[in-house]
Design a protein around this motif. Structure first.
Motif, mmCIF file in Angstrom:
data_model
loop_
_atom_site.group_PDB
_atom_site.id
_atom_site.type_symbol
_atom_site.label_atom_id
_atom_site.label_comp_id
_atom_site.label_asym_id
_atom_site.label_seq_id
_atom_site.Cartn_x
_atom_site.Cartn_y
_atom_site.Cartn_z
ATOM 1 N N LEU A 1 -2.823 17.838 -34.763
ATOM 2 C CA LEU A 1 -3.269 16.532 -34.292
ATOM 3 C C LEU A 1 -3.688 16.595 -32.825
ATOM 4 O O LEU A 1 -4.709 16.019 -32.429
ATOM 5 N N PHE A 2 -2.916 17.306 -32.018
ATOM 6 C CA PHE A 2 -3.261 17.411 -30.601
ATOM 7 C C PHE A 2 -4.594 18.132 -30.407
ATOM 8 O O PHE A 2 -5.408 17.741 -29.560
ATOM 9 N N ASN A 3 -4.831 19.189 -31.179
ATOM 10 C CA ASN A 3 -6.099 19.914 -31.070
ATOM 11 C C ASN A 3 -7.286 19.020 -31.423
ATOM 12 O O ASN A 3 -8.376 19.159 -30.856
ATOM 13 N N GLU A 4 -7.080 18.110 -32.362
ATOM 14 C CA GLU A 4 -8.141 17.166 -32.712
ATOM 15 C C GLU A 4 -8.359 16.165 -31.580
ATOM 16 O O GLU A 4 -9.509 15.826 -31.239
ATOM 17 N N ILE A 5 -7.287 15.709 -30.977
ATOM 18 C CA ILE A 5 -7.376 14.752 -29.880
ATOM 19 C C ILE A 5 -8.097 15.364 -28.672
ATOM 20 O O ILE A 5 -8.874 14.697 -27.988
ATOM 21 N N LYS A 6 -7.853 16.646 -28.437
ATOM 22 C CA LYS A 6 -8.501 17.321 -27.306
ATOM 23 C C LYS A 6 -10.023 17.269 -27.395
ATOM 24 O O LYS A 6 -10.719 17.241 -26.376
ATOM 25 N N LYS A 7 -10.544 17.277 -28.617
ATOM 26 C CA LYS A 7 -11.995 17.277 -28.803
ATOM 27 C C LYS A 7 -12.616 15.965 -28.336
ATOM 28 O O LYS A 7 -13.747 15.945 -27.863
ATOM 29 N N ASN A 8 -11.872 14.869 -28.466
ATOM 30 C CA ASN A 8 -12.406 13.549 -28.122
ATOM 31 C C ASN A 8 -12.349 13.243 -26.632
ATOM 32 O O ASN A 8 -13.171 12.496 -26.108
ATOM 33 N N LYS A 9 -11.348 13.834 -25.957
ATOM 34 C CA LYS A 9 -11.139 13.552 -24.525
ATOM 35 C C LYS A 9 -11.069 12.051 -24.247
ATOM 36 O O LYS A 9 -11.632 11.529 -23.288
ATOM 37 N N SER A 10 -10.379 11.339 -25.136
ATOM 38 C CA SER A 10 -10.219 9.891 -24.987
ATOM 39 C C SER A 10 -8.861 9.587 -24.375
ATOM 40 O O SER A 10 -7.816 9.996 -24.904
ATOM 41 N N LEU A 11 -8.869 8.866 -23.272
ATOM 42 C CA LEU A 11 -7.625 8.503 -22.600
ATOM 43 C C LEU A 11 -6.768 7.592 -23.477
ATOM 44 O O LEU A 11 -5.549 7.759 -23.568
ATOM 45 N N ASP A 12 -7.382 6.651 -24.160
ATOM 46 C CA ASP A 12 -6.638 5.726 -25.017
ATOM 47 C C ASP A 12 -5.962 6.459 -26.176
ATOM 48 O O ASP A 12 -4.806 6.184 -26.514
ATOM 49 N N ILE A 13 -6.693 7.392 -26.774
ATOM 50 C CA ILE A 13 -6.133 8.144 -27.910
ATOM 51 C C ILE A 13 -4.987 9.035 -27.445
ATOM 52 O O ILE A 13 -3.968 9.173 -28.130
ATOM 53 N N LEU A 14 -5.112 9.637 -26.271
ATOM 54 C CA LEU A 14 -4.034 10.469 -25.740
ATOM 55 C C LEU A 14 -2.804 9.628 -25.443
ATOM 56 O O LEU A 14 -1.674 10.041 -25.725
ATOM 57 N N HIS A 15 -2.998 8.443 -24.863
ATOM 58 C CA HIS A 15 -1.871 7.543 -24.596
ATOM 59 C C HIS A 15 -1.150 7.187 -25.903
ATOM 60 O O HIS A 15 0.081 7.147 -25.953
ATOM 61 N N ASP A 16 -1.918 6.919 -26.938
ATOM 62 C CA ASP A 16 -1.336 6.573 -28.238
ATOM 63 C C ASP A 16 -0.558 7.752 -28.812
ATOM 64 O O ASP A 16 0.554 7.579 -29.327
ATOM 65 N N PHE A 17 -1.130 8.944 -28.707
ATOM 66 C CA PHE A 17 -0.467 10.164 -29.170
ATOM 67 C C PHE A 17 0.851 10.365 -28.429
ATOM 68 O O PHE A 17 1.892 10.651 -29.043
ATOM 69 N N HIS A 18 0.816 10.206 -27.125
ATOM 70 C CA HIS A 18 2.017 10.391 -26.306
ATOM 71 C C HIS A 18 3.086 9.367 -26.670
ATOM 72 O O HIS A 18 4.263 9.705 -26.817
ATOM 73 N N SER A 19 2.666 8.119 -26.831
ATOM 74 C CA SER A 19 3.614 7.057 -27.162
ATOM 75 C C SER A 19 4.310 7.313 -28.501
ATOM 76 O O SER A 19 5.529 7.152 -28.616
ATOM 77 N N LYS A 20 3.551 7.735 -29.493
ATOM 78 C CA LYS A 20 4.113 7.950 -30.827
ATOM 79 C C LYS A 20 4.993 9.203 -30.907
ATOM 80 O O LYS A 20 5.772 9.352 -31.853
ATOM 81 N N ASN A 21 4.864 10.092 -29.923
ATOM 82 C CA ASN A 21 5.654 11.326 -29.928
ATOM 83 C C ASN A 21 6.850 11.285 -28.982
ATOM 84 O O ASN A 21 7.559 12.275 -28.854
ATOM 85 N N LYS A 22 7.076 10.148 -28.352
ATOM 86 C CA LYS A 22 8.125 10.077 -27.330
ATOM 87 C C LYS A 22 9.500 10.502 -27.846
ATOM 88 O O LYS A 22 10.195 11.297 -27.219
ATOM 89 N N LEU A 23 9.893 9.989 -28.996
ATOM 90 C CA LEU A 23 11.215 10.328 -29.519
ATOM 91 C C LEU A 23 11.279 11.769 -30.006
ATOM 92 O O LEU A 23 12.312 12.427 -29.895
ATOM 93 N N LEU A 24 10.175 12.259 -30.551
ATOM 94 C CA LEU A 24 10.125 13.665 -30.949
ATOM 95 C C LEU A 24 10.287 14.551 -29.729
ATOM 96 O O LEU A 24 11.068 15.520 -29.746
ATOM 97 N N TYR A 25 9.578 14.237 -28.660
ATOM 98 C CA TYR A 25 9.714 14.998 -27.416
ATOM 99 C C TYR A 25 11.152 14.949 -26.912
ATOM 100 O O TYR A 25 11.721 15.954 -26.474
ATOM 101 N N MET A 26 11.743 13.757 -26.963
ATOM 102 C CA MET A 26 13.110 13.587 -26.480
ATOM 103 C C MET A 26 14.086 14.451 -27.270
ATOM 104 O O MET A 26 15.045 14.991 -26.721
#
Length: 322
Positions: A169-194
Motif C-alpha cells: 500500500l505504501f509503495n502505491e501511495i508513493k506513486k501519487n505523491k499526495s499529501l492528503d493520501i499520505l496523511h490518511d495512510f499515517h492516520s490509519k496505521n497509528k495503532l499498528l505503528y504503536m
C-alpha cells in the motif's frame, strides 16, 4: 479494508517446480495460500546459472577470507556465475514487498546455511546466508524476507504478512505523491505503528507535522526512511497489550463490570500465552462494531492483511504460538 497485492519473490521449488537439487519440490502452505493475494516473481538461482535437475550438491566454503560457491563433485567454482545472476536478477526488480526463499539453501537460504572451511568432506564451521538471499538483503535491506520453514511460526508469519501488505500500500501511495493520501495512510496505521515501535511512531508524527505543500518530495523521502524503521524488529507482546488497553479504554464506561472483568481476564491469558492474540482482538472488534467506533474501525492494527490468511497452525515450539 483495502488490500493491494504485494510483489513477492519466491523460490520456484516451493510448490511450483520440481527443481531442488534432487529433482523434488517442497510444498509450503503459506506460499500456496498467499498466491491469490500476491504477485509472485518465481526464481531458481541454481537453475538460472545452468545447473541441471537433478544436480550435484553445492556448498558455500570460506576460502582466504572470502565466501565461494563450490560444487565438490565437479570441482567447479560457481561464485562468479552466481554473483552475476544475483546482480542482474535483483537489478531487474522495481518495487518488491518481500521474499519467501528456500530455507538453508546455499543459494536462497536467508539464514542457517552451512558454511564449510574447505571443499573436502567434513563438518561445517558456521552458519550464514545463501548467495542470492545475501545480495537481496543488501539491495533491499528494509524488505521482509523469510524462508518457508520460519513461516510455520504464527508470530513470524503474522509479522511477515503485516509487513508485505503494508509495504504494498505504501509503495502505491508513493506513486501519487499526495499529501492528503499520505496523511490518511499515517492516520490509519497509528495503532499498528504503536504496536511495533511507539518511539518510531512519534518520529513519523513529527515528519508529518513539519511538512508543507512545497516540499512533498522531501516529505515522502523522510517518511519512507522512518516508515521502514518501524518494522525492524517484531512487535513485543507488551507493546500489543498497551495498544489493546488503549483501545479498550474507549469502551470501559459503556461496559458493565462483568464485561470488563471478562475482557481483562482474557487479556491476562494472552499475556500468559494461554490464549492467542486473535481471540482478544476479535472481542475488542465486537465492541468497535457495537459502539460504532469509526476511528478504531479504520485502523490497520485490527486487519493488517486479508482475514483469509489468518491461521492458527504453528510450529512445534509452544512459545512461538503467540
Amino acid at each position: 479494508m483495502k488490500y493491494l497485492k504485494p510483489v513477492i519473490v519466491v523460490s520456484k521449488c516451493l510448490g511450483f517446480e520440481n527443481c531442488t537439487y534432487n529433482g523434488q519440490m517442497k510444498k509450503s502452505d503459506i506460499v500456496a495460500n498467499l498466491e491469490k493475494f500476491a504477485t509472485y516473481i518465481k526464481i531458481c538461482p541454481e537453475c538460472s546459472i545452468g545447473l541441471g535437475i537433478p544436480r550435484d550438491t553445492i556448498r558455500i566454503i570460506m576460502c582466504d577470507d572470502e565466501l565461494k560457491l563450490y560444487q565438490p563433485k565437479t570441482e567447479s567454482d560457481l561464485t562468479d556465475k552466481m554473483n552475476s545472476y544475483c546482480s542482474e536478477s535483483l537489478n531487474s526488480l522495481n518495487e518488491v514487498d518481500g521474499f519467501i526463499l528456500r530455507g538453508r539453501s546455499p543459494s536462497c537460504g536467508p539464514k542457517d546455511v552451512k558454511i564449510y572451511t574447505s571443499n573436502k568432506k567434513g563438518a561445517y564451521a558456521r552458519k550464514g546466508t545463501g548467495f542470492y538471499a545475501k545480495a537481496a538483503k543488501e539491495k533491499f535491506p528494509h524488505i521482509a524476507m523469510e524462508d518457508e520453514g520460519r513461516l510455520t511460526n504464527i508470530r513470524i508469519r503474522d509479522n511477515f504478512l503485516t509487513k508485505i501488505f503494508s509495504s504494498a500500500l505504501f509503495n502505491e501511495i508513493k506513486k501519487n505523491k499526495s499529501l492528503d493520501i499520505l496523511h490518511d495512510f499515517h492516520s490509519k496505521n497509528k495503532l499498528l505503528y504503536m504496536s511495533y515501535n511507539k518511539k518510531q511512531m512519534k518520529i513519523l508524527d513529527n515528519v508529518i507535522c513539519k511538512v508543507n505543500t512545497s516540499n512533498i518530495k522531501e516529505l515522502f523521502t523522510d517518511y519512507e526512511r522512518e516508515y521502514y524503521r518501524i518494522f525492524i524488529r517484531m512487535p513485543r507482546i507488551s507493546s500489543k497489550v498497551n495498544v489493546i488497553i488503549y483501545c479498550f479504554e474507549r469502551f470501559k464506561d459503556k461496559l458493565n463490570s462483568n464485561e470488563i472483568d471478562f475482557f481483562m481476564h482474557n487479556l491476562q491469558k494472552y499475556q500468559e500465552m494461554k490464549l492467542p492474540l486473535i481471540a482478544v482482538i476479535e472481542l475488542l472488534k465486537s465492541y468497535i462494531i457495537r459502539f460504532e467506533d469509526e476511528y478504531l474501525n479504520s485502523q490497520t492494527f485490527f486487519n493488517p492483511y486479508p482475514e483469509q490468511l489468518v491461521s492458527l497452525t504453528n510450529s512445534k515450539n509452544k512459545n512461538d504460538y503467540y
